[in-house]
Design a protein around this motif. Structure first.
Motif, PDB file in Angstrom:
ATOM      1  N   VAL A   1       0.845  -1.203   0.000  1.00 31.44           N
ATOM      2  CA  VAL A   1       0.000   0.000   0.000  1.00 31.44           C
ATOM      3  C   VAL A   1       0.876   1.247   0.000  1.00 31.44           C
ATOM      4  CG1 VAL A   1      -1.658   1.357   1.318  1.00 31.44           C
ATOM      5  CG2 VAL A   1      -1.995  -1.100   1.064  1.00 31.44           C
ATOM      6  N   GLY A   2       1.900   1.241   0.824  1.00 33.21           N
ATOM      7  CA  GLY A   2       2.818   2.382   0.880  1.00 33.21           C
ATOM      8  C   GLY A   2       3.503   2.626  -0.445  1.00 33.21           C
ATOM      9  N   PHE A   3       3.864   1.539  -1.136  1.00 27.40           N
ATOM     10  CA  PHE A   3       4.495   1.670  -2.448  1.00 27.40           C
ATOM     11  C   PHE A   3       3.558   2.358  -3.434  1.00 27.40           C
ATOM     12  CE2 PHE A   3       4.668  -0.183  -6.733  1.00 27.40           C
ATOM     13  CZ  PHE A   3       5.892   0.327  -7.152  1.00 27.40           C
ATOM     14  N   TYR A   4       2.294   1.924  -3.472  1.00 24.12           N
ATOM     15  CA  TYR A   4       1.342   2.511  -4.415  1.00 24.12           C
ATOM     16  C   TYR A   4       0.977   3.947  -4.037  1.00 24.12           C
ATOM     17  CZ  TYR A   4       0.827  -1.770  -7.065  1.00 24.12           C
ATOM     18  OH  TYR A   4       1.073  -2.849  -7.885  1.00 24.12           O
ATOM     19  N   GLU A   5       1.017   4.250  -2.751  1.00 29.68           N
ATOM     20  CA  GLU A   5       0.779   5.637  -2.334  1.00 29.68           C
ATOM     21  C   GLU A   5       1.819   6.566  -2.965  1.00 29.68           C
ATOM     22  OE1 GLU A   5      -1.621   7.035   0.505  1.00 29.68           O
ATOM     23  OE2 GLU A   5      -2.495   5.615  -0.894  1.00 29.68           O
ATOM     24  N   THR A   6       3.072   6.120  -2.959  1.00 29.04           N
ATOM     25  CA  THR A   6       4.141   6.973  -3.492  1.00 29.04           C
ATOM     26  C   THR A   6       4.209   6.927  -5.019  1.00 29.04           C
ATOM     27  OG1 THR A   6       5.748   5.171  -3.230  1.00 29.04           O
ATOM     28  CG2 THR A   6       5.535   6.726  -1.412  1.00 29.04           C
ATOM     29  N   TRP A   7       3.694   5.854  -5.620  1.00 27.69           N
ATOM     30  CA  TRP A   7       3.764   5.695  -7.077  1.00 27.69           C
ATOM     31  C   TRP A   7       2.581   6.357  -7.789  1.00 27.69           C
ATOM     32  CZ3 TRP A   7       3.147   0.535 -10.224  1.00 27.69           C
ATOM     33  CH2 TRP A   7       3.736   0.679 -11.492  1.00 27.69           C
ATOM     34  N   ALA A   8       1.532   6.664  -7.057  1.00 29.88           N
ATOM     35  CA  ALA A   8       0.266   7.094  -7.668  1.00 29.88           C
ATOM     36  C   ALA A   8       0.429   8.224  -8.687  1.00 29.88           C
ATOM     37  CB  ALA A   8      -0.722   7.494  -6.573  1.00 29.88           C
ATOM     38  N   GLU A   9       1.180   9.246  -8.340  1.00 29.98           N
ATOM     39  CA  GLU A   9       1.301  10.424  -9.223  1.00 29.98           C
ATOM     40  C   GLU A   9       1.903  10.070 -10.582  1.00 29.98           C
ATOM     41  OE1 GLU A   9       0.133  13.354  -8.935  1.00 29.98           O
ATOM     42  OE2 GLU A   9      -0.544  13.318  -6.847  1.00 29.98           O
ATOM     43  N   ASP A  10       2.838   9.149 -10.592  1.00 22.82           N
ATOM     44  CA  ASP A  10       3.523   8.787 -11.839  1.00 22.82           C
ATOM     45  C   ASP A  10       2.952   7.528 -12.479  1.00 22.82           C
ATOM     46  OD1 ASP A  10       5.556  10.846 -11.921  1.00 22.82           O
ATOM     47  OD2 ASP A  10       6.498   9.849 -10.217  1.00 22.82           O
ATOM     48  N   TYR A  11       1.958   6.932 -11.856  1.00 24.19           N
ATOM     49  CA  TYR A  11       1.500   5.594 -12.259  1.00 24.19           C
ATOM     50  C   TYR A  11       1.092   5.507 -13.734  1.00 24.19           C
ATOM     51  CZ  TYR A  11      -1.286   1.346 -12.505  1.00 24.19           C
ATOM     52  OH  TYR A  11      -1.797   0.136 -12.886  1.00 24.19           O
ATOM     53  N   GLU A  12       0.186   6.367 -14.168  1.00 19.24           N
ATOM     54  CA  GLU A  12      -0.318   6.247 -15.542  1.00 19.24           C
ATOM     55  C   GLU A  12       0.784   6.503 -16.570  1.00 19.24           C
ATOM     56  OE1 GLU A  12      -3.983   8.093 -16.536  1.00 19.24           O
ATOM     57  OE2 GLU A  12      -5.045   7.280 -14.799  1.00 19.24           O
ATOM     58  N   GLN A  13       1.637   7.477 -16.294  1.00 18.91           N
ATOM     59  CA  GLN A  13       2.745   7.749 -17.201  1.00 18.91           C
ATOM     60  C   GLN A  13       3.692   6.554 -17.247  1.00 18.91           C
ATOM     61  OE1 GLN A  13       5.104  11.658 -17.300  1.00 18.91           O
ATOM     62  NE2 GLN A  13       6.376  10.341 -16.040  1.00 18.91           N
ATOM     63  N   ASP A  14       3.936   5.955 -16.081  1.00 15.61           N
ATOM     64  CA  ASP A  14       4.881   4.839 -16.009  1.00 15.61           C
ATOM     65  C   ASP A  14       4.355   3.594 -16.709  1.00 15.61           C
ATOM     66  OD1 ASP A  14       6.529   6.513 -14.646  1.00 15.61           O
ATOM     67  OD2 ASP A  14       6.546   5.374 -12.768  1.00 15.61           O
ATOM     68  N   VAL A  15       3.069   3.286 -16.524  1.00 12.64           N
ATOM     69  CA  VAL A  15       2.545   2.080 -17.186  1.00 12.64           C
ATOM     70  C   VAL A  15       2.462   2.278 -18.701  1.00 12.64           C
ATOM     71  CG1 VAL A  15       1.348   1.180 -15.159  1.00 12.64           C
ATOM     72  CG2 VAL A  15       0.111   2.672 -16.754  1.00 12.64           C
TER      73      VAL A  15
END
Length: 225
Positions: A28-42
């Motif tokens: 959960v902590g990982f996804y909290e920090t990844w959220a902002e870049d998630y769509e760009q990263d995938v």
């Protein structure tokens, strides 16, 4: 705000770092920090699962799409429901363990309801949904396999459940156990197979054990009436 200068190498490092986090709260902590870049990263990862899973559901769903209720499990920022809306579905409920992901999903305006929920730990109302779709979360270190049985219970009789998993080296044992669980539910006559789709190019490989693209699988089942 997403970082426009990110590269595939950056994404690779982010995902490999997630594999070191084994506990549910760590994830959960990982996804909290990844959220902002998630769509760009995938997008950099060429992650095709959300579209492919949505297309699979759309190909076989025979009910009224405008009235059907879809439970988007581990919904993230809303990629899967976004595709399903373009295919005629209108009613979406999203659950995810990450509050930040849910905040971004809320901004899409897709969902009638969003709930923070740790899969395998929190309860959801049974036999409520016409379609349940879980994309990306059924893999090693993510959610327990017991979730599959729980989600089957949540599906309306005659409803559909769509699941995906990866076929990369690190996930092969989990995939085999997942398929045993799916088959067990079929033998118990809880559901029947609609289709299973093997995809060679699921997403770009990040592990040194893999190269090019890793494969993935879509499982679509219909709950017994």
């Amino acid at each position: 705000m997403a970082n426009a200068s990110r590269t595939f190498s950056d994404v690779r490092n982010v995902i490999l770092s997630a594999h070191k986090n084994t506990g549910a709260q760590d994830k959960v902590g990982f996804y909290e920090t990844w959220a902002e870049d998630y769509e760009q990263d995938v997008a950099l990862l060429d992650y095709r699962a959300p579209l492919l899973a949505a297309e699979c559901v759309s190909s076989f769903f025979t009910g009224d799409r405008e009235k059907a209720t879809v439970l988007d499990v581990a919904c993230g920022t809303g990629l899967v429901s976004g595709h399903l809306k373009q295919m005629g579905f209108r009613h979406f409920v999203g659950v995810d363990g990450s509050l930040r992901m849910l905040e971004l999903a809320k901004k899409t305006g897709l969902y009638q309801q969003l709930t923070q929920c740790l899969l395998g730990q929190d309860e959801i109302s049974a036999e409520t949904y016409d379609v349940i779709i879980i994309v990306g979360a059924l893999s090693v270190g993510q959610v327990p396999l017991t979730v599959v049985r729980e989600l089957c219970d949540l599906t309306k009789p005659g409803g559909y459940m769509c699941m995906t998993t990866r076929g990369n080296a690190d996930n092969r044992e989990y995939k085999a156990e997942l398929e045993k669980m799916i088959k067990a539910l079929e033998e118990e006559q809880k559901w029947s197979r609609v289709t299973v789709v093997e995809v060679e190019e699921w997403e770009r490989a990040v592990s040194e054990k893999d190269s090019g693209y890793i494969p993935g699988t879509i499982y679509l089942y219909q709950k017994s009436v």
